[in-house]
Enzyme design. Structure first.
Site, PDB file in Angstrom:
ATOM      1  N   TRP A 103       0.837  -1.209   0.000  1.00 16.13           N
ATOM      2  CA  TRP A 103       0.000   0.000   0.000  1.00 16.13           C
ATOM      3  C   TRP A 103       0.865   1.248   0.000  1.00 16.13           C
ATOM      4  O   TRP A 103       0.551   2.227  -0.689  1.00 16.13           O
ATOM      5  CB  TRP A 103      -0.989  -0.027   1.163  1.00 16.13           C
ATOM      6  CG  TRP A 103      -1.908  -1.196   1.055  1.00 16.13           C
ATOM      7  CD1 TRP A 103      -1.965  -2.289   1.857  1.00 16.13           C
ATOM      8  CD2 TRP A 103      -2.898  -1.411   0.026  1.00 16.13           C
ATOM      9  NE1 TRP A 103      -2.921  -3.171   1.412  1.00 16.13           N
ATOM     10  CE2 TRP A 103      -3.500  -2.659   0.294  1.00 16.13           C
ATOM     11  CE3 TRP A 103      -3.322  -0.679  -1.086  1.00 16.13           C
ATOM     12  CZ2 TRP A 103      -4.524  -3.193  -0.515  1.00 16.13           C
ATOM     13  CZ3 TRP A 103      -4.338  -1.195  -1.887  1.00 16.13           C
ATOM     14  CH2 TRP A 103      -4.916  -2.444  -1.604  1.00 16.13           C
ATOM     15  N   ASP A 172      -1.572   6.677   6.472  1.00 12.85           N
ATOM     16  CA  ASP A 172      -2.598   5.748   5.986  1.00 12.85           C
ATOM     17  C   ASP A 172      -2.856   4.756   7.117  1.00 12.85           C
ATOM     18  O   ASP A 172      -2.062   3.844   7.352  1.00 12.85           O
ATOM     19  CB  ASP A 172      -2.111   5.020   4.735  1.00 12.85           C
ATOM     20  CG  ASP A 172      -3.077   3.922   4.283  1.00 12.85           C
ATOM     21  OD1 ASP A 172      -4.144   3.752   4.914  1.00 12.85           O
ATOM     22  OD2 ASP A 172      -2.761   3.224   3.296  1.00 12.85           O
ATOM     23  N   LYS A 196     -12.437  -1.675   7.362  1.00 10.99           N
ATOM     24  CA  LYS A 196     -11.799  -2.627   8.268  1.00 10.99           C
ATOM     25  C   LYS A 196     -12.269  -2.381   9.708  1.00 10.99           C
ATOM     26  O   LYS A 196     -12.941  -3.216  10.303  1.00 10.99           O
ATOM     27  CB  LYS A 196     -10.286  -2.552   8.128  1.00 10.99           C
ATOM     28  CG  LYS A 196      -9.844  -2.974   6.704  1.00 10.99           C
ATOM     29  CD  LYS A 196      -8.492  -2.437   6.330  1.00 10.99           C
ATOM     30  CE  LYS A 196      -8.266  -2.372   4.833  1.00 10.99           C
ATOM     31  NZ  LYS A 196      -8.394  -3.616   4.093  1.00 10.99           N
TER      32      LYS A 196
HETATM   33  C1  LIG Z   1      -3.240  -0.148   4.533  1.00 12.01           C
HETATM   34  C2  LIG Z   1      -4.165  -0.014   3.375  1.00 12.01           C
HETATM   35  N1  LIG Z   1      -4.140   1.110   2.647  1.00 12.01           N
HETATM   36  C3  LIG Z   1      -4.954   1.287   1.584  1.00 12.01           C
HETATM   37  C4  LIG Z   1      -5.837   0.314   1.189  1.00 12.01           C
HETATM   38  C5  LIG Z   1      -6.714   0.546  -0.021  1.00 12.01           C
HETATM   39  O1  LIG Z   1      -7.979   0.943   0.427  1.00 12.01           O
HETATM   40  P1  LIG Z   1      -9.215   1.148  -0.543  1.00 12.01           P
HETATM   41  O2  LIG Z   1      -9.571  -0.184  -1.072  1.00 12.01           O
HETATM   42  O3  LIG Z   1     -10.260   1.722   0.360  1.00 12.01           O
HETATM   43  O4  LIG Z   1      -8.824   2.094  -1.605  1.00 12.01           O
HETATM   44  C6  LIG Z   1      -5.914  -0.861   1.924  1.00 12.01           C
HETATM   45  C7  LIG Z   1      -6.911  -1.888   1.517  1.00 12.01           C
HETATM   46  O5  LIG Z   1      -6.928  -2.994   1.934  1.00 12.01           O
HETATM   47  C8  LIG Z   1      -5.050  -1.033   3.036  1.00 12.01           C
HETATM   48  O6  LIG Z   1      -5.080  -2.149   3.754  1.00 12.01           O
HETATM   49 MG   LIG Z   2       0.458  -3.909   3.199  1.00  8.46          MG
END
Ligand SMILES: Cc1ncc(COP(=O)(O)O)c(C=O)c1O
Ligand SMILES: [Mg+2]
Ligand SMILES: Cc1ncc(COP(=O)(O)O)c(C=O)c1O
Ligand SMILES: [Mg+2]
Ligand SMILES: [Mg+2]
Ligand SMILES: [Mg+2]
Lengths: 361, 361
Positions: A103, A172, A196
Site C-alpha cells: 500500500w 494511511d 476494516k
Molecule cells: C493499509 C491499506 N491502505 C490502503 C488500502 C486501499 O484501500 P481502498 O480499497 O479503500 O482504496 C488498503 C486496503 O486494503 C489497506 O489495507
Molecule cells: Mg500492506
C-alpha cells in the site's frame, strides 16, 4: 436463520452484531421517521442528526483537536493516495515516504505524478516483514507519509515515526485506525478506508489539520479540494449516507466498549493469544519481525504450501472463514479488527492446536 | 414497527420495500454464508456473485452492447463531472455542453479546468424551465454533454440531442436512468449517481464505450483512469460493496416489474396523473414548459410562497415527506422515481384537491 461464522477477512471485515441488528431496523425506518436510512435525503433533519453523531463521536473518541476537520469522502484510501499529493505536493517539492508494504508503494506511485518522492526507508528487501528502524528524511519534505499497519504483511508501527517540527506527518491508517489510542495532534492527516475498523466499504475517513486544507491549490477539480468538503461538512455532493450511518453506530459501540484505551487492551489480548501460541508452536511460524507485529493482521505459515492449504480448508469447513493469506506472503492471515470476537480466536487456536498434533513429525 | 410514509425526496430517495426487506436479512448473513453483506471480502465467492448479478442485470435491462463496460465507481456524479474531461478533453480541444440546469453548470465548471467549453445551448434565461430546441454545436467537439433530467427544475429531454457521427454523446442521467427505455448505442458515456433510481448514495454507475476508455491519458492518477476500473472489473480497490448489492436487488425488482418499457409506462402514468391535475388546477401551477416536463421530478407552485409553505406543512403532517422544492425554484417538487408507489401520488392528489378547495378564492 443462518448461524454467523467467524470472518477473518482483511476487509471488508466483521462488524459488531448489535450494529447490524440496529441497521436492520433502520433500513425500513430510521428511528420513527417512517423512511429508511438509505432513503433519507442527506439534507433531512434525521440524516443530519446521523451525520452529526458520527462526526461528533469521531472527534470524541480520538480527542480530535479543534483545528482538525473530520471528513467523510468517497473513493477509499486509494483516492487519498493521489488526493494528498494533488493538494500538498508541487512539482518542485519533495515528499518523504516510508515504504513498508504494497500500500505504501501504491501511494508512492501516485505521489510521483505531482512532485518528487524520497523513499525514506524500505523493507522490501525482506518481503516487508519488518518496519525499518532507520528513516532517512529529506531536507525539507512537504510531508512525511507512512502506513501505520501493513494489512498484507502483518506489521505495524509501534508508534509514529518522528518528524522535524513543522513537517506534516501523513498516515494511511486504513487497517488500524481506532484500534488503540492515537494522538491526532502529532499528525497533519490521518486517513483510512472505512471497511476494516469503521464500517462498510465505500467511504474514507480523513482527519486533516486546517492549515493543510487551506494550503491546497484552487485550480484542481472541486471534488479534489479538501476545502470543498471541509466547507460543506462533507456534503458538497451526496455523501455515502449509509457508510456515515454505520460508522456512527460502530463508534457508539466502540465508545460503549470503553473507547480507544480499552479497545487497545482488548486488541493486545486478542492478538497476544495468537502470537503466544505461534511463538511456542513447532508447526506454525509467524512471518513478521517480533517487534513489528501487527495487532490487526496476524500472518503465519507452516513453511509448506500444501499444509497451509490443508489447514485453511479444514478451518473453512469448521466455520473459520477468510484465513488464506495474501499471495504476496502466502500461508495464513488472521485479520482480527476491533469487532472480531475473542471467541473466534479461541476457536482458531484450538483448531491450530489440533492440526499441529495431527501433523506432529 | 413504525409505519412507512411517502417519501418524495429528490435523492437519496424511496427504494422498493421488498429490496429493503431482503437487505435486512442479508445484513446478518448473505444467503447462507453466515457472513453479512457488509462484511464479505469483495474478493469472496459470495460477493463476486453479487457483483456479477448486478453487472449482468444492468447489461440485460438496458441491452448494453458488448463494446461498452458497466463500471461501479465512487464519488457520485460530481466526480464524473471532472473525470470525463480529465480523460476525454485536452487543452486544445473543445467539448460542447448543453446547459439546462444547475448540474449542467457544475459539469461545465469542471470541464473548463481541462480544455475549452462551448455552451451549445442554455436555458438559464427562464430559470431553466425549458429544454432549448436549438443546439449550436462547435466544429469538432471532443464530446457533447447533456443532463437528461434536470432534478431541480423538473425538465427532461424527451429524447437525446442529435450529434454528428463520430462525436461521443455523454449523458448525466443521474435522475432518470433506467426510468424508460434507452438506446445505449447512441451514447459514448451514460453516468448516474445511484441515489435516485438505482440504490443508495455512494456509488456512480458509468456505462462507457470501450474506445473512450482506451483514449484517456495514462499519466493521470490511477483511480481517475477509466481503464483502471475497466481492467479490474470495478475492483481495482475496494468497491462500494453494499451499493453494488442494493443495485443488483433494485435491478432484479425492475426486471420483475417488466423492465424499462413497462417502467416507462408506469412512470408516464404516475407523472401524468399529477400533470393532469396541475393543468386544470386554479391554484397549483406546473413550473416546467409543457413539452419538457420531467416524469421524475414534478415541480409546481401556487405563486404565493406563504401558501406553498402552508401546503408543504400540511402534506408533511399527513405523511407526505420531502415535497419542498429546491430553493432555486421554490414551491413544491414531487420526486417520483421508479420505486415511488402510485398510491403516494393518489394521496398527494387528494391532499392537493382538498387544499385547493379550502383556498378557493
Ligand atoms: C493499509 C491499506 N491502505 C490502503 C488500502 C486501499 O484501500 P481502498 O480499497 O479503500 O482504496 C488498503 C486496503 O486494503 C489497506 O489495507
Ligand atoms: Mg500492506
Ligand atoms: C442530474 C444530477 N446530476 C448530478 C448530481 C450530483 O450527484 P452526486 O451527489 O452523486 O455527486 C445530481 C444530484 O442530485 C443530479 O440530480
Ligand atoms: Mg513457531
Ligand atoms: Mg437540475
Ligand atoms: Mg394550473
Amino acid at each position: 436463520m443462518t448461524e454467523r461464522i467467524y470472518n477473518f477477512s482483511a476487509g471488508p471485515a466483521a462488524l459488531p452484531l448489535p450494529v447490524l441488528e440496529q441497521a436492520q431496523q433502520d433500513l425500513i425506518s430510521l428511528g420513527d421517521t417512517g423512511i429508511g436510512v438509505l432513503e433519507h435525503s442527506h439534507r433531512s433533519k434525521a440524516f443530519l442528526a446521523v451525520y452529526e453523531q458520527a462526526e461528533g463521536l469521531c472527534r470524541e473518541i480520538a480527542s480530535v483537536p479543534d483545528n482538525y476537520k473530520v471528513l467523510f469522502l468517497q473513493g477509499g484510501a486509494s483516492t487519498q493516495f493521489f488526493m494528498i499529493p494533488m493538494n500538498l505536493l508541487s512539482k518542485d517539492q519533495t515528499a518523504d515516504y516510508l515504504v513498508t508494504g504494497s500500500w505504501s508503494k501504491k501511494a508512492v506511485k501516485e505521489a510521483k505524478l505531482f512532485g518528487n518522492v524520497n523513499i525514506a526507508c524500505n523493507s522490501e528487501d525482506k518481503n516487508f516483514s519488518y518496519i525499518p528502524s532507520e528513516v532517512a528524511l529529506s531536507e525539507q519534505p512537504a510531508y512525511v507519509h507512512f502506513t501505520s499497519n501493513n494489512t498484507i504483511y502483518g506489521t505495524e508501527f509501534a508508534s509514529e515515526p518522528e518528524v522535524p517540527a513543522g513537517v506534516p506527518l501523513v498516515c494511511d491508517a486504513s487497517s488500524d485506525i481506532f484500534s488503540r489510542p492515537i494522538d491526532i495532534s502529532k499528525y497533519g492527516i490521518v486517513y483510512a478506508g472505512a471497511q476494516k475498523n469503521l464500517g462498510p466499504s465505500g467511504m474514507a475517513v480523513v482527519i486533516i489539520r486546517d492549515d493543510l486544507i487551506e494550503q491546497g491549490p484552487t485550480d484542481i477539480p472541486t471534488m479534489m479540494q479538501y476545502r470543498t468538503h471541509s466547507e460543506a461538512g462533507s456534503m458538497f455532493n451526496t455523501p455515502p449516507t449509509f457508510g456515515i450511518y454505520v460508522l456512527g453506530r460502530v463508534l457508539q459501540w466502540l465508545k460503549d466498549q470503553g473507547g480507544l484505551a480499552a479497545m487497545g487492551q482488548k486488541n493486545q489480548a486478542k492478538a497476544g493469544k495468537l502470537y503466544d501460541y505461534l511463538d511456542q508452536s513447532q508447526l506454525f511460524k509467524p512471518t513478521a519481525a517480533k517487534q513489528d507485529r501487527s495487532l490487526m493482521n496476524v500472518t503465519f505459515v507452516t513453511g509448506d504450501a500444501d499444509l497451509d492449504a490443508k489447514f485453511i480448508a479444514q478451518a473453512t469447513a469448521a466455520g473459520l472463514d477468510g484465513l488464506k493469506g495474501h499471495r504476496s506472503v502466502g500461508g495464513m492471515r488472521a485479520s482480527i479488527y476491533n469487532a472480531f470476537p475473542e471467541a473466534g480466536i479461541d476457536k482458531l487456536l484450538s483448531m491450530m492446536n489440533e492440526f499441529e498434533q495431527e501433523h506432529a513429525s
